[in-house]
Write a protein that holds these residues in place. Sequence first.
Motif, PDB file in Angstrom:
ATOM      1  N   TRP A 127     -20.201 -50.730 -19.483  1.00 26.53           N
ATOM      2  CA  TRP A 127     -20.020 -49.926 -20.678  1.00 26.53           C
ATOM      3  C   TRP A 127     -21.032 -48.780 -20.710  1.00 26.53           C
ATOM      4  O   TRP A 127     -22.063 -48.811 -20.058  1.00 26.53           O
ATOM      5  N   ARG A 128     -20.690 -47.825 -21.516  1.00 21.41           N
ATOM      6  CA  ARG A 128     -21.519 -46.629 -21.635  1.00 21.41           C
ATOM      7  C   ARG A 128     -21.261 -46.036 -23.011  1.00 21.41           C
ATOM      8  O   ARG A 128     -20.105 -45.947 -23.443  1.00 21.41           O
ATOM      9  N   GLN A 174     -24.081 -49.289 -18.249  1.00 17.10           N
ATOM     10  CA  GLN A 174     -24.730 -50.579 -18.440  1.00 17.10           C
ATOM     11  C   GLN A 174     -23.777 -51.693 -18.004  1.00 17.10           C
ATOM     12  O   GLN A 174     -22.557 -51.546 -18.095  1.00 17.10           O
ATOM     13  N   GLN A 175     -24.340 -52.808 -17.539  1.00 16.60           N
ATOM     14  CA  GLN A 175     -23.541 -53.964 -17.119  1.00 16.60           C
ATOM     15  C   GLN A 175     -23.747 -55.110 -18.115  1.00 16.60           C
ATOM     16  O   GLN A 175     -24.847 -55.296 -18.630  1.00 16.60           O
ATOM     17  N   VAL A 203     -18.552 -42.054 -28.425  1.00 16.54           N
ATOM     18  CA  VAL A 203     -17.508 -42.556 -27.523  1.00 16.54           C
ATOM     19  C   VAL A 203     -18.081 -43.712 -26.719  1.00 16.54           C
ATOM     20  O   VAL A 203     -19.136 -43.573 -26.078  1.00 16.54           O
ATOM     21  N   LEU A 204     -17.385 -44.845 -26.754  1.00 11.65           N
ATOM     22  CA  LEU A 204     -17.724 -45.998 -25.918  1.00 11.65           C
ATOM     23  C   LEU A 204     -16.757 -46.023 -24.746  1.00 11.65           C
ATOM     24  O   LEU A 204     -15.542 -45.974 -24.936  1.00 11.65           O
ATOM     25  N   THR A 205     -17.288 -46.085 -23.517  1.00 13.67           N
ATOM     26  CA  THR A 205     -16.431 -46.222 -22.338  1.00 13.67           C
ATOM     27  C   THR A 205     -16.538 -47.659 -21.828  1.00 13.67           C
ATOM     28  O   THR A 205     -17.613 -48.257 -21.847  1.00 13.67           O
ATOM     29  N   VAL A 206     -15.401 -48.200 -21.383  1.00 12.53           N
ATOM     30  CA  VAL A 206     -15.334 -49.582 -20.903  1.00 12.53           C
ATOM     31  C   VAL A 206     -14.627 -49.598 -19.555  1.00 12.53           C
ATOM     32  O   VAL A 206     -13.519 -49.080 -19.428  1.00 12.53           O
TER      33      VAL A 206
END
Length: 244
Positions: A127-128, A174-175, A203-206
């Motif tokens: 995620w980021r 991040q993991q 914005v959250l990226t997955v």
Amino acid sequence: MKTSSILRAAAIAAGLTLASTAFAAPVTGLTTLGDVTQASTLGSINLGGPAYLLGTASTAFEDDAPLPAGALNLSGTAAADIADLSVALGVAGSAFNDEDNGLFAYEGSALFTTLNVQAGDTLSLSWRLLGRPDNGPLPTFDAAWLLVGQNAIRLGDTATATVDQDGWLDTGLQQLSYSFSQAGLVRIGLVVADIGSFDGTSVLTVQNLAVTAAVPEPGSTVLALSALGVLAGLRARRRSVAPC
């Protein structure tokens, strides 16, 4: 079948079982709510591969003035009211509030599904979180969570996003790994929300959302092979004492 053949087949089967349980199966059948899309970039930022993007931007209001309304919206669908998110995810309306600082969650987006898991299975993802700099008189920080059942696990917030890229503050990739302690059906979700006000966009990226099945204890495999060996020995003994 000869005793040696039985043992050989059992050993092969055990090996295949161990190999298959270590495989990470992608999570599919995901439901989206709010401003969610899939892309490999955010503006000029390369995300390193396909990702789900969950945003907090409206389509009708100037969340990021002086940018026009909807300028940072990802999908053409507005971020959802936090009450609608809470109902869809089956959690209390206060689940995403920042109670320590007296701040409420206002709107956001979610990606969720229900999994049938075994104790020891592991959920993993990358995620980021990216947010627009908030230069107002009372800056607030948006946040993101992993939801497991009723448990909202805070991933991070834009206060920790310090790398400036193309007008976005970025936490970097991040993991995360989460091991399930009980078997059964469980709702999991990823959520991003505006905290403290409707202003600003995050914005959250997955990426790489997957479940790895628990690997059986080595002792259980040895025990199974031993039992098969005993059965094979009994079978061979019966043959040796059978009347001519």
